[in-house]
Design a protein around this motif. Structure first.
Motif, PDB file in Angstrom:
ATOM      1  N   GLN A 334      -0.062 -12.585  99.955  1.00  0.00           N
ATOM      2  CA  GLN A 334       1.331 -13.009 100.108  1.00  0.00           C
ATOM      3  C   GLN A 334       2.313 -11.849 100.294  1.00  0.00           C
ATOM      4  O   GLN A 334       3.073 -11.836 101.260  1.00  0.00           O
ATOM      5  CB  GLN A 334       1.725 -13.894  98.933  1.00  0.00           C
ATOM      6  N   PRO A 335       2.278 -10.838  99.405  1.00  0.00           N
ATOM      7  CA  PRO A 335       3.158  -9.686  99.660  1.00  0.00           C
ATOM      8  C   PRO A 335       2.860  -9.001 101.000  1.00  0.00           C
ATOM      9  O   PRO A 335       3.777  -8.502 101.659  1.00  0.00           O
ATOM     10  CB  PRO A 335       2.905  -8.744  98.486  1.00  0.00           C
ATOM     11  N   ALA A 336       1.588  -8.998 101.395  1.00  0.00           N
ATOM     12  CA  ALA A 336       1.246  -8.368 102.676  1.00  0.00           C
ATOM     13  C   ALA A 336       1.866  -9.155 103.833  1.00  0.00           C
ATOM     14  O   ALA A 336       2.424  -8.582 104.772  1.00  0.00           O
ATOM     15  CB  ALA A 336      -0.267  -8.283 102.835  1.00  0.00           C
ATOM     16  N   LEU A 337       1.790 -10.489 103.741  1.00  0.00           N
ATOM     17  CA  LEU A 337       2.413 -11.322 104.772  1.00  0.00           C
ATOM     18  C   LEU A 337       3.898 -11.012 104.887  1.00  0.00           C
ATOM     19  O   LEU A 337       4.451 -10.874 105.976  1.00  0.00           O
ATOM     20  CB  LEU A 337       2.257 -12.797 104.403  1.00  0.00           C
ATOM     21  N   ARG A 338       4.529 -10.919 103.718  1.00  0.00           N
ATOM     22  CA  ARG A 338       5.975 -10.658 103.727  1.00  0.00           C
ATOM     23  C   ARG A 338       6.287  -9.299 104.329  1.00  0.00           C
ATOM     24  O   ARG A 338       7.240  -9.143 105.087  1.00  0.00           O
ATOM     25  CB  ARG A 338       6.542 -10.742 102.308  1.00  0.00           C
ATOM     26  N   ALA A 339       5.468  -8.314 103.972  1.00  0.00           N
ATOM     27  CA  ALA A 339       5.713  -6.969 104.496  1.00  0.00           C
ATOM     28  C   ALA A 339       5.564  -6.954 106.012  1.00  0.00           C
ATOM     29  O   ALA A 339       6.375  -6.360 106.733  1.00  0.00           O
ATOM     30  CB  ALA A 339       4.756  -5.974 103.850  1.00  0.00           C
ATOM     31  N   LEU A 340       4.517  -7.634 106.517  1.00  0.00           N
ATOM     32  CA  LEU A 340       4.307  -7.642 107.963  1.00  0.00           C
ATOM     33  C   LEU A 340       5.398  -8.448 108.667  1.00  0.00           C
ATOM     34  O   LEU A 340       5.868  -8.086 109.735  1.00  0.00           O
ATOM     35  CB  LEU A 340       2.928  -8.211 108.305  1.00  0.00           C
ATOM     36  N   HIS A 341       5.809  -9.539 108.030  1.00  0.00           N
ATOM     37  CA  HIS A 341       6.887 -10.334 108.616  1.00  0.00           C
ATOM     38  C   HIS A 341       8.152  -9.497 108.725  1.00  0.00           C
ATOM     39  O   HIS A 341       8.832  -9.483 109.745  1.00  0.00           O
ATOM     40  CB  HIS A 341       7.145 -11.589 107.778  1.00  0.00           C
ATOM     41  N   ARG A 342       8.426  -8.754 107.647  1.00  0.00           N
ATOM     42  CA  ARG A 342       9.609  -7.892 107.647  1.00  0.00           C
ATOM     43  C   ARG A 342       9.519  -6.887 108.793  1.00  0.00           C
ATOM     44  O   ARG A 342      10.462  -6.674 109.531  1.00  0.00           O
ATOM     45  CB  ARG A 342       9.706  -7.173 106.294  1.00  0.00           C
ATOM     46  N   ALA A 343       8.352  -6.283 108.924  1.00  0.00           N
ATOM     47  CA  ALA A 343       8.216  -5.218 109.920  1.00  0.00           C
ATOM     48  C   ALA A 343       8.309  -5.753 111.353  1.00  0.00           C
ATOM     49  O   ALA A 343       8.873  -5.099 112.222  1.00  0.00           O
ATOM     50  CB  ALA A 343       6.892  -4.489 109.719  1.00  0.00           C
ATOM     51  N   PHE A 344       7.785  -6.954 111.599  1.00  0.00           N
ATOM     52  CA  PHE A 344       7.710  -7.407 112.991  1.00  0.00           C
ATOM     53  C   PHE A 344       8.739  -8.476 113.365  1.00  0.00           C
ATOM     54  O   PHE A 344       9.014  -8.692 114.533  1.00  0.00           O
ATOM     55  CB  PHE A 344       6.302  -7.935 113.293  1.00  0.00           C
ATOM     56  N   PHE A 345       9.312  -9.146 112.368  1.00  0.00           N
ATOM     57  CA  PHE A 345      10.184 -10.281 112.719  1.00  0.00           C
ATOM     58  C   PHE A 345      11.567 -10.248 112.101  1.00  0.00           C
ATOM     59  O   PHE A 345      12.368 -11.123 112.329  1.00  0.00           O
ATOM     60  CB  PHE A 345       9.506 -11.607 112.342  1.00  0.00           C
ATOM     61  N   GLU A 346      11.834  -9.246 111.285  1.00  0.00           N
ATOM     62  CA  GLU A 346      13.123  -9.294 110.603  1.00  0.00           C
ATOM     63  C   GLU A 346      14.061  -8.174 111.015  1.00  0.00           C
ATOM     64  O   GLU A 346      14.935  -7.800 110.262  1.00  0.00           O
ATOM     65  CB  GLU A 346      12.926  -9.309 109.079  1.00  0.00           C
ATOM     66  N   THR A 347      13.860  -7.618 112.201  1.00  0.00           N
ATOM     67  CA  THR A 347      14.847  -6.674 112.684  1.00  0.00           C
ATOM     68  C   THR A 347      16.154  -7.444 112.708  1.00  0.00           C
ATOM     69  O   THR A 347      16.398  -8.234 113.590  1.00  0.00           O
ATOM     70  CB  THR A 347      14.493  -6.167 114.085  1.00  0.00           C
ATOM     71  N   ARG A 348      16.919  -7.238 111.649  1.00  0.00           N
ATOM     72  CA  ARG A 348      18.044  -8.104 111.352  1.00  0.00           C
ATOM     73  C   ARG A 348      18.985  -8.250 112.548  1.00  0.00           C
ATOM     74  O   ARG A 348      19.552  -7.276 113.016  1.00  0.00           O
ATOM     75  CB  ARG A 348      18.805  -7.515 110.161  1.00  0.00           C
ATOM     76  N   PRO A 349      19.134  -9.471 113.049  1.00  0.00           N
ATOM     77  CA  PRO A 349      20.048  -9.625 114.168  1.00  0.00           C
ATOM     78  C   PRO A 349      21.475  -9.382 113.690  1.00  0.00           C
ATOM     79  O   PRO A 349      21.852  -9.826 112.605  1.00  0.00           O
ATOM     80  CB  PRO A 349      19.866 -11.088 114.586  1.00  0.00           C
ATOM     81  N   VAL A 350      22.215  -8.655 114.455  1.00  0.00           N
ATOM     82  CA  VAL A 350      23.592  -8.383 114.069  1.00  0.00           C
ATOM     83  C   VAL A 350      24.441  -9.598 114.435  1.00  0.00           C
ATOM     84  O   VAL A 350      24.356 -10.113 115.537  1.00  0.00           O
ATOM     85  CB  VAL A 350      24.099  -7.124 114.795  1.00  0.00           C
TER      86      VAL A 350
END
Ligand code: ASP
Ligand code: MG
Length: 692
Positions: A334-350
């Motif tokens: 679960q933490p790994a999923l979150r970390a990967l999601h953060r890295a690939f999908f959460e480039t925070r849209p401005v």
């Protein structure tokens, strides 16, 4: 033309859910005929499987759930016959061979739905998927579905998902989660114009939202991407569903029964918008699903890096087609999923926030400059990109929704507020840095138009309490914010400190506030040097006072601030409740300004004596606004007071302000003290209110 709608188990879990389904079907019927494919009610398939394995413990509850649905959906004779059918199906299930028991869940749910639609007056045909779908025999399945449905004119065809027969005619299933596939088979056979999979999440998301709260809906994806997601553990779609739809060229919509008008995914013959579609997991394997040729080596090291930062060891990272498979210890999936999601999908849209600034005086101009200068830092820190989209003085305004309004050059004349209401995007912020006594009357219109309001104009708030309350209500009702920290003590967080108390039901016992910059400037400078009158004149010339300095000396400005403070503390204070003792006698008020100054000079001995007397007592004179809780309610006043050396206001210099707040939770007061004035301070405070 048919529209095929499939509903999953949680979409038909109980009578309330089923009613929702019927509403959705009703809406679609306006567009064409509907094939309604349904799963068994949630948990039913699992219960039937246990039953087949000899564990009948959940059977009674399951029967009761179906009967409860029937009781809620039907009345009278229809209720009786529906209940009878439920009981008949349960009896048949119990008598059926073990491997067929599981096929009854979909019979139960769809028979109830079909009956209910009939009761609603629709022409309904219940299609027996057991006869129409032959496992692994596409052409034969399509032929049977077409023949059967060509023979009926019914507006709604209700068909059980999941169940079918094999080539020998024996009843069987399409596999767990197979109802999606049933729907795709119906859609493909009929060349349906729409295939909708209704579930309990808003479409296919970048990750399972139960595991990754930051997951978001992918609005559109290719068949291929959807297939990869489904094959690698995304439970929202049964993988075999994709092929028949794709071959027939039918889009698949994955929709949320619980928010029918909300976000959803359309799967179609499109190019994917981004190289990565989502992260999925099954057991200890995580899959980063790719949609197009990408640099897999670079992605692999990005994965390792993201996991390392999260303190997780990657046991293995390897490519598979366009995807990357990642193995970690099961405990850290679960933490790994979150970390990967953060890295690939959460480039925070401005997010863009448009500002419409009324008032192009010192504060308004300082704010425009500050927004320009701080843009990069602000978007980095808050994810918001501020744009000055409008600016106005009392005569002209300029609006440019692209942002970048820096002056009133090429401004037009007209009503700024009307123009803002017309043009502003939802969620924009209207900033009142005027001194207008009337602008606040337009605030409710602005809230209704979807704007938030930030104000430094204390005249907007120091209005009769009913009007003040109406402004607050208008903001609330429209879900907008209304902030005005700047109206008292410039950038000092005075209102926020009071709000913290009010929100936590910490009743204010006493407020002492030195909030008149002018009077503090004069009183703190007074002593051996210039006369009182000349200090007033100097303050007026420096632009520190109101155009008529008597408004300050008379306590008018302090009164406004005290009203705002009290109301923020939850006390419904009115102007007439405040006992104001002006620092000058009444006789000096009604006269021309020059006579006033002459009178003030004549009073010099009075000021000097008061000053000496304070010094003898070891005190300084300060202009204090106070609010005090008494047994008879709150008492408020504004007056010059002698404050001793241990009082925080004793050392206040120039235009500094201070506030002391005593409450039940804070018997020793909260003290806030600092600059009470200045265009840059005010602009900083407005900016903070905009971003907060
Ligand atoms: N009811 C079946 C299952 O739970 C089929 C489905 O819901 O798609 O697997
Ligand atoms: Mg399912």
């Amino acid at each position: 033309m048919f529209r095929v709608l499939k509903f999953g188990g949680s979409s038909v879990a109980d009578a309330t859910a089923m009613s929702r389904v019927l509403d959705i079907v009703g809406g679609e019927l306006n567009k064409g005929r509907v094939v309604l494919v349904s799963s068994a009610i949630s948990g039913c398939t699992d219960g039937l499987l246990s039953c087949a394995a000899g564990d009948t413990s959940s059977l009674d509850a399951l029967r009761e759930r179906h009967l409860a649905i029937v009781r809620r959906l039907f009345t009278g004779g229809e209720r009786d016959s529906a209940a009878k059918e439920v009981l008949r199906l349960f009896a048949a299930m119990e008598a059926a061979p073990a491997d067929e028991k599981v096929t009854y869940g979909e019979l139960l749910s769809t028979r109830i739905l079909a009956r209910k639609l009939e009761c609603d007056g629709l022409a309904v045909h219940w299609a027996d998927s057991r006869n129409l779908i032959v496992k692994d025999q596409l052409p034969e399945t399509y032929r049977r579905i077409r023949t059967a449905l060509n023979a009926t004119e019914a507006a709604v065809i209700v068909a059980p998902g999941f169940i079918c027969s094999d080539t020998t005619g024996k009843v069987c299933t399409l596999g767990r989660g197979g109802s999606d596939y049933s729907a795709a088979l119906y859609a493909a056979a009929l060349q349906a114009e729409s295939l909708q999979i209704w579930t309990d999440v808003p479409g296919i998301m970048t990750a399972n939202p139960k595991e990754v709260p930051a997951a978001r809906t992918v609005p559109e994806m290719s068949y291929r991407a959807a297939l990869e997601m489904a094959e690698h553990g995304a439970k929202v779609l049964y993988a075999p569903t994709v092929a028949p739809a794709m071959e027939a060229g039918i889009d698949i919509e994955i929709r949320n029964t619980f928010a029918p008008a909300g976000r959803y995914t359309r799967i179609a013959a499109v190019a994917d918008a981004a190289p990565w579609v989502g992260v999925t997991s099954s057991k200890e394997e995580i899959c980063l699903v790719g949609s197009q040729e990408a640099d897999l080596d670079a992605a692999a090291s990005q994965i390792r890096e993201a996991l390392r930062t999260a303190g997780i060891a990657a046991l293995d990272v390897r490519p598979e087609g366009r995807n990357l498979l990642v193995r970690v210890r099961e405990a850290v999936v679960q933490p790994a999923l979150r970390a990967l999601h953060r890295a690939f999908f959460e480039t925070r849209p401005v997010r863009e926030v448009c500002l419409f600034i009324a008032g192009a005086g010192a504060v308004g101009r300082a704010l425009v400059t500050m927004v320009g200068n701080t843009a990069a830092t602000v978007s980095e820190r808050t994810g918001k990109a501020l744009r000055v989209a409008g600016l106005a003085d009392s005569r002209h305004y300029r609006i440019d929704l692209g942002g970048g309004v820096t002056s009133l050059e090429r401004g037009v004349s007209g009503d700024f507020v009307d123009a803002v209401i017309d043009l502003a995007p939802q969620g924009a912020v209207f900033v009142d840095c005027t001194d207008s006594e009337t602008l606040y009357r337009r605030y409710p219109d602005l809230f209704r138009a979807g704007l938030n309001i930030v104000s430094s104009n204390r005249r907007s708030l120091a209005v009769p309490y009913v009007e003040y309350a109406a402004l607050q209500a208008a903001a609330r009702e429209n879900g907008r914010f209304f902030r005005y920290e700047t109206t008292v003590g410039a950038a000092l967080p005075m209102l926020e400190s009071l709000a913290i108390g009010a929100n936590s039901s910490d009743e204010v016992e006493r407020i002492d506030a030195v909030v008149s910059c002018t009077l503090n400037q004069i009183l703190s400078a007074y002593g051996e040097g210039p006369t009182f009158a000349s200090l007033v004149r100097a303050a007026q010339e420096a632009g520190l006072t109101e155009p008529d300095p008597r408004l300050d000396l008379g306590g008018r400005d302090a009164l406004r601030k005290l009203l705002i403070l009290a109301r923020e503390a939850g006390v419904q204070l009115e102007e007439q409740d405040v006992d104001i003792r002006p620092i000058i006698p009444a006789a000096l008020f009604g006269v021309p300004l020059e006579d006033f100054y002459r009178g003030l000079e004549e009073m010099e001995p009075v000021f000097a004596e008061a000053h000496r007397q304070a010094l003898r007592a070891g005190c300084h004179r300060r202009f204090v606004a106070f609010l005090e809780k008494t047994s008879a309610g709150y008492r408020a006043g504004i007056r010059v007071q002698q404050v001793p050396e241990d009082h925080p206001a004793y050392y206040l210099k120039g235009t500094e302000n201070a506030i002391l707040i005593r409450s039940a939770f804070h018997p020793t007061p909260i003290v806030i003290q600092g600059p009470g004035e200045g265009a840059r301070q005010a602009a900083a405070s407005l900016l903070n209110d905009i971003l907060r």
